[in-house]
Scaffold this motif. Structure first.
Motif, PDB file in Angstrom:
ATOM      1  N   LYS A   1      36.084  41.397  20.336  1.00 15.77           N
ATOM      2  CA  LYS A   1      36.535  41.807  21.668  1.00 15.77           C
ATOM      3  C   LYS A   1      37.772  41.033  22.121  1.00 15.77           C
ATOM      4  O   LYS A   1      38.204  41.157  23.274  1.00 15.77           O
ATOM      5  N   GLY A   2      38.319  40.210  21.234  1.00 12.16           N
ATOM      6  CA  GLY A   2      39.486  39.421  21.601  1.00 12.16           C
ATOM      7  C   GLY A   2      39.146  38.144  22.334  1.00 12.16           C
ATOM      8  O   GLY A   2      40.018  37.542  22.983  1.00 12.16           O
ATOM      9  N   LEU A   3      37.907  37.715  22.242  1.00 11.09           N
ATOM     10  CA  LEU A   3      37.446  36.495  22.906  1.00 11.09           C
ATOM     11  C   LEU A   3      37.126  35.446  21.844  1.00 11.09           C
ATOM     12  O   LEU A   3      36.568  35.766  20.797  1.00 11.09           O
ATOM     13  N   ASP A   4      37.454  34.195  22.119  1.00 12.28           N
ATOM     14  CA  ASP A   4      37.267  33.151  21.111  1.00 12.28           C
ATOM     15  C   ASP A   4      35.999  32.344  21.374  1.00 12.28           C
ATOM     16  O   ASP A   4      35.216  32.644  22.303  1.00 12.28           O
ATOM     17  N   ALA A   5      35.780  31.307  20.556  1.00  9.17           N
ATOM     18  CA  ALA A   5      34.557  30.511  20.649  1.00  9.17           C
ATOM     19  C   ALA A   5      34.471  29.780  21.987  1.00  9.17           C
ATOM     20  O   ALA A   5      33.369  29.561  22.507  1.00  9.17           O
ATOM     21  N   ARG A   6      35.600  29.412  22.544  1.00  9.77           N
ATOM     22  CA  ARG A   6      35.589  28.759  23.852  1.00  9.77           C
ATOM     23  C   ARG A   6      35.129  29.746  24.931  1.00  9.77           C
ATOM     24  O   ARG A   6      34.343  29.389  25.818  1.00  9.77           O
ATOM     25  N   ASP A   7      35.632  30.975  24.863  1.00 12.84           N
ATOM     26  CA  ASP A   7      35.187  32.007  25.805  1.00 12.84           C
ATOM     27  C   ASP A   7      33.688  32.245  25.662  1.00 12.84           C
ATOM     28  O   ASP A   7      32.965  32.348  26.662  1.00 12.84           O
ATOM     29  N   LEU A   8      33.230  32.355  24.424  1.00 14.35           N
ATOM     30  CA  LEU A   8      31.800  32.555  24.160  1.00 14.35           C
ATOM     31  C   LEU A   8      30.961  31.470  24.802  1.00 14.35           C
ATOM     32  O   LEU A   8      29.977  31.756  25.503  1.00 14.35           O
ATOM     33  N   THR A   9      31.338  30.222  24.589  1.00  9.09           N
ATOM     34  CA  THR A   9      30.552  29.102  25.091  1.00  9.09           C
ATOM     35  C   THR A   9      30.583  29.038  26.616  1.00  9.09           C
ATOM     36  O   THR A   9      29.556  28.784  27.257  1.00  9.09           O
ATOM     37  N   ALA A  10      31.743  29.284  27.193  1.00 15.80           N
ATOM     38  CA  ALA A  10      31.850  29.261  28.654  1.00 15.80           C
ATOM     39  C   ALA A  10      31.084  30.418  29.287  1.00 15.80           C
ATOM     40  O   ALA A  10      30.329  30.236  30.252  1.00 15.80           O
ATOM     41  N   LEU A  11      31.243  31.619  28.736  1.00 20.90           N
ATOM     42  CA  LEU A  11      30.576  32.793  29.304  1.00 20.90           C
ATOM     43  C   LEU A  11      29.058  32.708  29.164  1.00 20.90           C
ATOM     44  O   LEU A  11      28.325  33.225  30.016  1.00 20.90           O
ATOM     45  N   SER A  12      28.588  32.064  28.106  1.00 16.53           N
ATOM     46  CA  SER A  12      27.140  31.875  27.949  1.00 16.53           C
ATOM     47  C   SER A  12      26.565  31.053  29.084  1.00 16.53           C
ATOM     48  O   SER A  12      25.367  31.132  29.368  1.00 16.53           O
TER      49      SER A  12
ATOM     50  N   ASN B   1      36.307  25.893  35.269  1.00 19.28           N
ATOM     51  CA  ASN B   1      37.649  26.396  34.965  1.00 19.28           C
ATOM     52  C   ASN B   1      37.626  27.361  33.785  1.00 19.28           C
ATOM     53  O   ASN B   1      38.204  28.460  33.846  1.00 19.28           O
ATOM     54  N   ASP B   2      36.936  26.981  32.712  1.00 25.35           N
ATOM     55  CA  ASP B   2      36.895  27.836  31.529  1.00 25.35           C
ATOM     56  C   ASP B   2      36.103  29.115  31.782  1.00 25.35           C
ATOM     57  O   ASP B   2      36.448  30.184  31.249  1.00 25.35           O
ATOM     58  N   PHE B   3      35.056  29.023  32.584  1.00 29.05           N
ATOM     59  CA  PHE B   3      34.279  30.220  32.896  1.00 29.05           C
ATOM     60  C   PHE B   3      35.122  31.213  33.676  1.00 29.05           C
ATOM     61  O   PHE B   3      35.136  32.419  33.363  1.00 29.05           O
ATOM     62  N   ALA B   4      35.842  30.736  34.697  1.00 31.15           N
ATOM     63  CA  ALA B   4      36.683  31.625  35.495  1.00 31.15           C
ATOM     64  C   ALA B   4      37.748  32.292  34.632  1.00 31.15           C
ATOM     65  O   ALA B   4      37.981  33.505  34.730  1.00 31.15           O
ATOM     66  N   ASN B   5      38.391  31.514  33.767  1.00 37.65           N
ATOM     67  CA  ASN B   5      39.419  32.082  32.895  1.00 37.65           C
ATOM     68  C   ASN B   5      38.832  33.115  31.940  1.00 37.65           C
ATOM     69  O   ASN B   5      39.440  34.163  31.678  1.00 37.65           O
ATOM     70  N   ALA B   6      37.639  32.825  31.407  1.00 37.46           N
ATOM     71  CA  ALA B   6      37.001  33.762  30.477  1.00 37.46           C
ATOM     72  C   ALA B   6      36.577  35.039  31.196  1.00 37.46           C
ATOM     73  O   ALA B   6      36.644  36.137  30.614  1.00 37.46           O
TER      74      ALA B   6
ATOM     75  N   TRP C   1      37.629  33.064  41.552  1.00 38.76           N
ATOM     76  CA  TRP C   1      38.904  33.339  40.905  1.00 38.76           C
ATOM     77  C   TRP C   1      39.494  34.598  41.505  1.00 38.76           C
ATOM     78  O   TRP C   1      38.803  35.392  42.154  1.00 38.76           O
ATOM     79  N   SER C   2      40.787  34.759  41.315  1.00 40.93           N
ATOM     80  CA  SER C   2      41.489  35.940  41.796  1.00 40.93           C
ATOM     81  C   SER C   2      41.262  37.063  40.796  1.00 40.93           C
ATOM     82  O   SER C   2      41.638  36.947  39.625  1.00 40.93           O
ATOM     83  N   VAL C   3      40.629  38.136  41.240  1.00 39.29           N
ATOM     84  CA  VAL C   3      40.257  39.235  40.348  1.00 39.29           C
ATOM     85  C   VAL C   3      41.403  40.235  40.236  1.00 39.29           C
ATOM     86  O   VAL C   3      41.780  40.866  41.226  1.00 39.29           O
TER      87      VAL C   3
END
Length: 319
Positions: free
Chosen positions: A174-185, A284-289, A139-141
């Motif tokens: 931290k402003g992160l939702d359940a989708r972010d949690l699941t993807a980042l895990s 896709n979700d991991f990169a966005n998170a 992803w573009s940082v």
């Protein structure tokens, strides 16, 4: 007189726009003029290191998370004891490693463009490359962070025994939702954990495949010390960034209790199923998170600090 007023107004607007950009905005092109080879330098060092030792990719990714979850992505975790008490002393950070990797990258960057790039931005790029080099998404940082001159021992990271409610709350804070949690895990598709971290799960957790528990018990006896042995967080493909982590959760083969909580008749079950079947959705979700994590309260602006030595506030310059 009218001409002077119009010119003055135009200059004032331009300065205002530049100020807003400097103080509040991150941009992938932040170093396009001051350090145009930055990303290739970081990628080159990370490629050399991960080719020799793939486990360092997981270490750098974890280092990035642990830094960003405490007062934002400001490289405060990189500081050694000195004028400040190091965050490395906090219990969740005692097993964090990879500091020497960031030192190596910083040395190369300083040789190419002295005093231009923050340690926080180097860490963000290294984390992205850790994923990319093991077959994960890129992803573009966004760049332009500055480095902290202080540290905090208030490390509010969720632990390996957290339940789903605690995990969701910690991320929501931290402003992160359940989708972010699941993807980042899904970062746990690489890396390892010590016996003491997962022992309670493999002996006492009800939501675990019994054959998997027995396998893990062979190298993690009940009476062994906390650091007796290591086990891969994803035994299927421990050195490849893929969606096997989620396939393991569906089979009740998550190594940590907090991992398996994502698939335990709760609100994130559907996301685990989605990612286990659709690697593109996970990528896709991991990169966005990850971009969202990198945007957690970043320090920016003309008054920010760039440490030339990531371990010390004594060696710094101002933007």
């Amino acid at each position: 007189m009218a001409f002077f007023s119009k010119s003055f107004f135009t200059i004032a607007v331009l300065l205002s726009l530049l100020s807003c950009t400097a103080h509040g905005q991150l941009s992938p092109n932040f170093y396009s003029n001051s350090c145009p080879n930055l990303e290739s330098i970081v990628g080159s060092v990370m490629s050399q290191i991960t080719s020799r030792n793939p486990s360092m990719a997981a270490a750098i990714l974890r280092l990035f998370f642990h830094d960003c979850f405490v007062n934002g992505c400001d490289a405060s975790l990189l500081l050694d004891d000195g004028p400040v008490v190091s965050e490395k002393r906090a219990p969740p950070n005692l097993s964090v490693r990879g500091y020497e990797v960031i030192d190596a990258i910083k040395s190369r960057v300083e040789a190419a463009c002295r005093g231009q790039v923050s340690c926080a931005d180097i860490l963000a790029l290294a984390a992205r490359d850790s994923v990319r080099l093991l077959g994960g998404p890129s992803w573009s940082v966004p760049l332009g962070r500055t480095d902290s001159t202080s540290a905090s021992l208030n490390v509010d990271l969720p632990g390996p025994d957290s339940n789903i409610g605690g995990l969701i709350k910690a991320f929501n804070d931290k402003g992160l939702d359940a989708r972010d949690l699941t993807a980042l895990s899904g970062a746990h598709t690489i890396g390892q954990a010590t016996c003491g971290i997962f022992r309670n799960r493999i002996y006492n957790d009800a939501n675990i495949d019994r054959n998997y528990a027995f396998l893990r018990q062979q190298t993690c006896p009940m009476g062994a010390g906390p650091n007796f042995n290591l086990a891969p967080l994803d035994a299927t493909s421990p050195n490849r960034f893929d969606n096997a982590y989620y396939k393991n959760l569906v089979k009740r083969k998550g190594l940590l209790h907090s991992d398996q909580e994502l698939f335990n008749n709760g609100p994130t079950d559907w996301l685990v199923r989605l990612y286990s079947r659709n690697p593109a959705a996970f990528a896709n979700d991991f990169a966005n998170a990850m971009i969202k994590v990198g945007n957690l309260s970043p320090s920016t602006g003309w008054s920010g600090t760039r440490r030339s030595n990531c371990r010390s506030v004594k060696f710094s310059s101002r933007y």
